[in-house]
Each structure stands twice: as C-alpha cells, then as structure tokens.
Scaffold this active site. Structure first.
Site, PDB file in Angstrom:
ATOM      1  N   TYR A 160       0.846  -1.200   0.000  1.00  0.00           N
ATOM      2  CA  TYR A 160       0.000   0.000   0.000  1.00  0.00           C
ATOM      3  C   TYR A 160       0.880   1.248   0.000  1.00  0.00           C
ATOM      4  CZ  TYR A 160      -3.855   3.137   1.007  1.00  0.00           C
ATOM      5  OH  TYR A 160      -4.790   4.130   0.916  1.00  0.00           O
TER       6      TYR A 160
ATOM      7  N   PHE B 227      -8.773  19.962 -24.714  1.00  0.00           N
ATOM      8  CA  PHE B 227      -9.184  18.573 -24.874  1.00  0.00           C
ATOM      9  C   PHE B 227     -10.483  18.418 -24.079  1.00  0.00           C
ATOM     10  CE2 PHE B 227      -9.321  14.046 -23.846  1.00  0.00           C
ATOM     11  CZ  PHE B 227      -9.435  13.585 -25.147  1.00  0.00           C
ATOM     12  N   THR B 228     -11.336  17.473 -24.489  1.00  0.00           N
ATOM     13  CA  THR B 228     -12.682  17.363 -23.886  1.00  0.00           C
ATOM     14  C   THR B 228     -12.629  17.288 -22.353  1.00  0.00           C
ATOM     15  OG1 THR B 228     -12.554  14.984 -24.288  1.00  0.00           O
ATOM     16  CG2 THR B 228     -13.809  16.270 -25.881  1.00  0.00           C
TER      17      THR B 228
ATOM     18  N   ASP C 276       0.801  19.052 -21.095  1.00  0.00           N
ATOM     19  CA  ASP C 276       0.164  17.730 -21.189  1.00  0.00           C
ATOM     20  C   ASP C 276       0.999  16.899 -22.162  1.00  0.00           C
ATOM     21  OD1 ASP C 276      -1.384  15.532 -21.870  1.00  0.00           O
ATOM     22  OD2 ASP C 276      -3.255  16.643 -22.093  1.00  0.00           O
TER      23      ASP C 276
ATOM     24  N   LYS D  32      -1.917   6.409 -22.919  1.00  0.00           N
ATOM     25  CA  LYS D  32      -1.395   6.780 -24.241  1.00  0.00           C
ATOM     26  C   LYS D  32       0.120   6.646 -24.262  1.00  0.00           C
ATOM     27  CE  LYS D  32      -5.229   9.403 -25.578  1.00  0.00           C
ATOM     28  NZ  LYS D  32      -5.534   9.722 -26.936  1.00  0.00           N
TER      29      LYS D  32
ATOM     30  N   ARG E   2     -15.283  13.635 -33.779  1.00  0.00           N
ATOM     31  CA  ARG E   2     -14.691  14.796 -33.109  1.00  0.00           C
ATOM     32  C   ARG E   2     -15.232  16.029 -33.815  1.00  0.00           C
ATOM     33  NH1 ARG E   2     -12.225  13.011 -28.273  1.00  0.00           N
ATOM     34  NH2 ARG E   2     -14.456  13.177 -28.117  1.00  0.00           N
TER      35      ARG E   2
ATOM     36  N   PHE F   9     -21.290  12.832 -26.100  1.00  0.00           N
ATOM     37  CA  PHE F   9     -20.814  11.910 -27.140  1.00  0.00           C
ATOM     38  C   PHE F   9     -20.537  10.512 -26.595  1.00  0.00           C
ATOM     39  CE2 PHE F   9     -16.374  11.804 -25.824  1.00  0.00           C
ATOM     40  CZ  PHE F   9     -16.231  12.984 -25.120  1.00  0.00           C
TER      41      PHE F   9
HETATM   42  N1  F0G Z   1      -4.931  14.735 -22.561  1.00  0.00           N
HETATM   43  C1  F0G Z   1      -4.918  14.298 -23.832  1.00  0.00           C
HETATM   44  C2  F0G Z   1      -4.098  15.017 -24.849  1.00  0.00           C
HETATM   45  C3  F0G Z   1      -5.671  13.175 -24.191  1.00  0.00           C
HETATM   46  O1  F0G Z   1      -5.654  12.767 -25.446  1.00  0.00           O
HETATM   47  C4  F0G Z   1      -6.435  12.501 -23.200  1.00  0.00           C
HETATM   48  C5  F0G Z   1      -7.253  11.350 -23.532  1.00  0.00           C
HETATM   49  C6  F0G Z   1      -6.418  12.999 -21.894  1.00  0.00           C
HETATM   50  C7  F0G Z   1      -5.644  14.109 -21.614  1.00  0.00           C
HETATM   51  C8  F0G Z   1      -7.201  12.328 -20.800  1.00  0.00           C
HETATM   52  O2  F0G Z   1      -6.583  11.139 -20.451  1.00  0.00           O
HETATM   53  O3  F0G Z   1      -8.249   9.345 -21.035  1.00  0.00           O
HETATM   54  O4  F0G Z   1      -6.335   8.897 -19.482  1.00  0.00           O
HETATM   55  O5  F0G Z   1      -8.216  10.319 -18.759  1.00  0.00           O
HETATM   56  N2  F0G Z   1      -7.575  11.028 -24.703  1.00  0.00           N
HETATM   57  C9  F0G Z   1      -8.370   9.855 -25.071  1.00  0.00           C
HETATM   58  C10 F0G Z   1      -8.635   9.851 -26.548  1.00  0.00           C
HETATM   59  C11 F0G Z   1      -9.607   9.668 -24.283  1.00  0.00           C
HETATM   60  O6  F0G Z   1      -9.327   8.935 -26.996  1.00  0.00           O
HETATM   61  O7  F0G Z   1      -8.173  10.727 -27.272  1.00  0.00           O
HETATM   62  P1  F0G Z   1      -7.397   9.864 -19.897  1.00  0.00           P
END
Ligand code: F0G
Length: 484
Positions: free
Chosen positions: A82, A134-135, A225, A268, A391, A457
């Site tokens: 832990y 980013f979303t 990022d 990623k 997108r 989405f």
């Molecule tokens: N920043 C970037 C540039 C991303 O592409 C993503 C995720 C995140 C942050 C968030 O990371 O999914 O680990 O919480 N991109 C995915 C995509 C969801 O399909 O492009 P996460």
C-alpha cells in the site's frame, strides 16, 4: 542521422514494423447486414458498440496500445505494498529519466491529473489559455469554475495544409488573452503536445520557448500535457531543423525543461493504464500533493495497480526509443497520403494519433447539426467494421440556452493504437473509405434520441434521419457481392 521509413526498390517509402508480433487476438468481421444491426443497437454511437462486433477498433489509442514483451515481463516483479512500494520507486526513476523532473505523483489516468490540477490552481472566474482544449481538460476547468481560452494560430483548423506545427500557440493571442482577463485571473498556461482535437498536430520548441518567455514576463506557470508527446517529439526531430541531429531524450528534456508542471495519461504515452503529474518545483508539488491521497490513492500507487506501475516505467523509457515512437506517425502518414492522393478530404500534414477524415468536406450536403462526423463514423462502421471516433459538433455540449454549438471542425478520427494493426489492415480501411467516398451522396444525417447533458458523445443515442443506412447496405452488396 535518424532513419525514417524504408525505401523500396520501387522508390516508395513503406513503413516497416520494427517489431514482431508474438501474441495475437482473434478478430471478427461481421457481414454488412449484421454491422448495420449492431450500429442500430448502439444508437449509431461508436462508443456504444460491443468490441466483438468491431473488426478494427480505431476508436482511440487510449489503453489499447500493444505492450512490449519487456513491459509484460516487468509486471511479474511488482511490489504489492500500500505504501512505499518498490514499483513506485522504479517508476519515479523512469519519470525522472524521461522528463527530467524530481517530484512525481501517480494518478489513475490523465483526466484525474486534470481534475487535481484544476482543483489546485483554477479559481472561480479564472481563465486557462491553451493551444487547444481537450474534452476532459475543458470539463475539469469548467467544473472548477474557470474557462478555457484557446489561443491557437489560424493554421490549427486549416484542414489541408503543409504547416509543420499546427499545434503552435499564436503568441499575439496569448498576450492579448492575458491582457484582457488580467494576469491574476490566469490559472496557468496549458500546452498540449500532439494536440489531440485538431488531428494529433505538434507544436515546435521554438513556439514553446516563446510561450515560456510570455509566461516569465507575467510570472505565470506552464502546464504541459505530455499524453501524446512521443509523436510531438518525432515531429520536432523530423520537421524542426535545430533538432534533426538531437536524440529523442535531448528533445524530450528540452521540451520538458520549458514547463513547470507536466502531466500525462499513461493509457497513451506508456501503452499501459494510469497517469501522473511531475514537476521540479517543490512549491507546486506541495500545492498538489495532498489531493492525491484524497481522490486517487496513497502517494505510492495513486489508484493504479502496481503491475501497471511496473509496465509504465518500462513503457515510459520505451517512449525514448526512435523505433517505438516513429511507428504510429509513419503508419498514419501512409494512410493519410494515400487518401489525400485520391482527393479524399483528410487532415494534412499527417499528425500523430490517427488519420482524421474531414467530414465537412466528405459530406458537404450535411449541416453541422446533422452531425456529419458522427454520420461518417456510423457509415464507415457499416461499410467496414472499423470504428472511429466523432470529433465535431456531437462532441460539443449544448450552450447555456440549450442550443447546439457548431464545432469549428468536423472530424472522424481513425486512431492508430501503437503497434496494433498490420499494413494490410490499414489498406483494407483505405479501400472501404474510398468506397464510401464514391458513395458519399448516400450518407445522411443523425439526430439524438437520448442526449446526456455532459460529455454527450460518450453515452448519447442517435438515429438516422432517413433510411440512408439501408441504402448503403444495398449499394455495398451491388458492388462487393457476397464479400464481408
Ligand atoms: N490529454 C490528452 C491530450 C488526451 O488525449 C487525453 C485522452 C487525456 C488528456 C485524458 O486522459 O483518457 O487517461 O483520462 N484522450 C483519449 C482519446 C480519451 O481517446 O483521445 P485519460
């Protein structure tokens, strides 16, 4: 000198895999009638398809990249504690080697880092300037009471282009944003490497240096990022003359040294699960640290399994290997260049992450509110069994008055999970996209039948605005006979 794709006797450059495949997973290619049935059951939303009904899963590269033998082997020596896990120590060392940073906090994935950073730094009424949102980033800035201000250059949203760094910040716009809102209202400046929503497009180190200068003038911090940094580094080496002869590690450090806080989605960058936040500044580390046990888990695991932590350490180091990081951009370029040569509208130049079809150009007879990128995604799934990700307008939530907000760009992203597809599979997608292009007049729009309020989405369900999906199936049978 670095080596790019391999030149064939014909003169063509072909991306040749610098790995061999030793574990495989069986795929299903359903007949087109069954694909239409699956699309209808999924409310024409590629997120709601069952993976067993998908032939090529090009939805995302998130958590779907292939791990290396070394990563899988490392998972056997995980230290399941832990607190004070050896696995964490090994990961911290890898983070320091790759990003040149001392303090590291693990989190369960990228958006968890965004949640914590937004809580720590974004106050009500603040703004966060960035090269592009980013979303999940935007959702967390909003949740903390702030607002994203995009300061991208005009190149960013140009579909066909030969601009090498479409992810660059427009420095004039950044300065104007700071002036208009006031320096004290700026939580931080965010730079996204391999800018996702405009097609995995990179920014240059020259641009990052200029952003650093502005940040220093105003005493602001830069949050970087690096979820998609590998491809950004690839493009810096290939496209930014100053760095042509620098090693991947030198480029990575040059980039990271220009930021104050770095975060990533390991889903990623390291082909695992998990994520992290890292910095060289003790004062910033202390601002964030205590939020990690509250929301993620103790500081030496952060909600991530120790097995994944071991694989993350190996995967991060592999992100410094030229053979590893060049694979995706080369495969993507192969598909993008071939589609582009046929006049099919795709984002150029090819970026990282995936091939992005321009749905506005593909389906000019549809308006933004017919959700052209969603419709193209549904049509491509029906035509090929490959699923991509919308997108565009469908990925935007409605405004305060409940109105649909038209997106600047309407893209269908065909993601390339790293080291997952073979070239013949890529050629198959090329063939079906080309068929769809010839029959684009058949493709109609979509409308919501169930619409969540936030990030609609992901879970929204739609229907076709006419019987166009059936017409597509009839045409397919005419052209392909009894082929799958
Ligand atoms: N920043 C970037 C540039 C991303 O592409 C993503 C995720 C995140 C942050 C968030 O990371 O999914 O680990 O919480 N991109 C995915 C995509 C969801 O399909 O492009 P996460």
């Amino acid at each position: 000198m670095f080596q790019d794709a391999v030149k064939f006797g014909s003169g063509e450059y072909v991306p040749v895999e610098m790995h061999k495949v030793r574990v495989v997973q069986k795929l299903n290619l359903l007949p087109i009638e069954a694909r239409l049935d699956a699309a209808e059951k999924a409310g024409f939303n590629s997120f709601l398809l069952q993976n067993r009904d998908v032939f090529m899963d090009m939805l995302t590269d998130s958590g779907t990249n292939a791990m290396s033998d070394r990563q899988i082997a490392s998972m056997m020596v995980a230290d399941d504690a832990y607190a004070g896990s050896e696995s964490f120590t090994r990961l911290s060392e890898a983070v320091e080697e790759v990003f040149n940073t001392k303090y590291f906090l693990p989190v369960h994935q990228g958006r968890a880092a965004e949640h914590i950073l937004s809580r720590a730094f974004v106050k009500k009424g603040d703004v966060v300037p960035m090269n592009f949102h980013f979303t999940t980033t935007k959702a967390h800035v909003d949740l903390a009471g702030g607002k994203v201000v995009e300061v991208f250059s005009d190149d960013a949203t140009e579909i066909r282009s030969d601009k090498p760094f479409k992810g660059n910040v427009d420095i004039g716009r950044l300065q104007a944003a700071i002036k208009v809102h006031g320096r004290e209202k700026v939580s931080f400046i965010r730079m996204e490497a391999g800018t996702n929503l405009i097609g995995g497009q990179p920014f240059s180190i020259e641009n990052m240096r200029a952003v650093r200068k502005v940040a220093d003038e105003h005493g602001l911090i830069i949050v970087l990022d690096v979820s998609l940094v590998s491809e950004n580094v690839y493009f810096i080496k290939v496209r930014e003359p100053e760095f042509r002869d620098k090693s991947v590690k030198e480029i990575m450090h040059t980039l990271c040294d220009l930021a104050d806080i770095i975060y990533f989605s390991s889903r990623k960058i390291s082909c695992t699960r998990g994520g992290g936040i890292t910095t060289n500044r003790h004062d910033l580390y202390m601002k964030i640290r205590d939020l990690v046990p509250l929301f993620e888990g103790f500081l030496t695991y952060g909600g991530v399994s120790v097995r994944e932590i071991e694989a993350m350490a190996v995967g991060l180091r592999e992100a410094l290997d030229w053979d590893v990081i060049k694979h995706s951009p080369e495969f993507i370029r192969y598909l993008v260049d071939r589609l582009d040569a046929k006049g099919i509208p795709v984002i150029t130049p090819a970026g990282g992450l995936g091939c992005h079809l321009d749905a506005k150009g593909f389906l000019p007879h549809l308006s933004s509110f017919d959700y052209p990128a969603g419709a193209l995604g549904a049509a491509l799934y029906i035509a090929s069994g490959a699923r991509g990700m919308e997108r565009g307008t469908l990925s935007m939530d409605r405004d305060e008055n409940g109105n649909d907000v038209a997106s600047e760009v309407e893209l269908l992203r065909l993601a390339f999970p790293r080291r997952v597809f073979t070239l013949s599979q890529v050629k198959y997608v090329e063939d079906r996209v080309e068929w769809l292009w010839k029959n684009r007049g058949l493709v109609g729009g979509l409308r919501f039948v169930e619409e969540p309020k936030v990030l609609r989405f992901f879970l929204g369900r739609l229907e076709a605005t006419s019987d166009w999906p059936q017409k597509l199936v009839t045409q397919f049978r005419k052209d392909f006979g009894d082929s799958l």
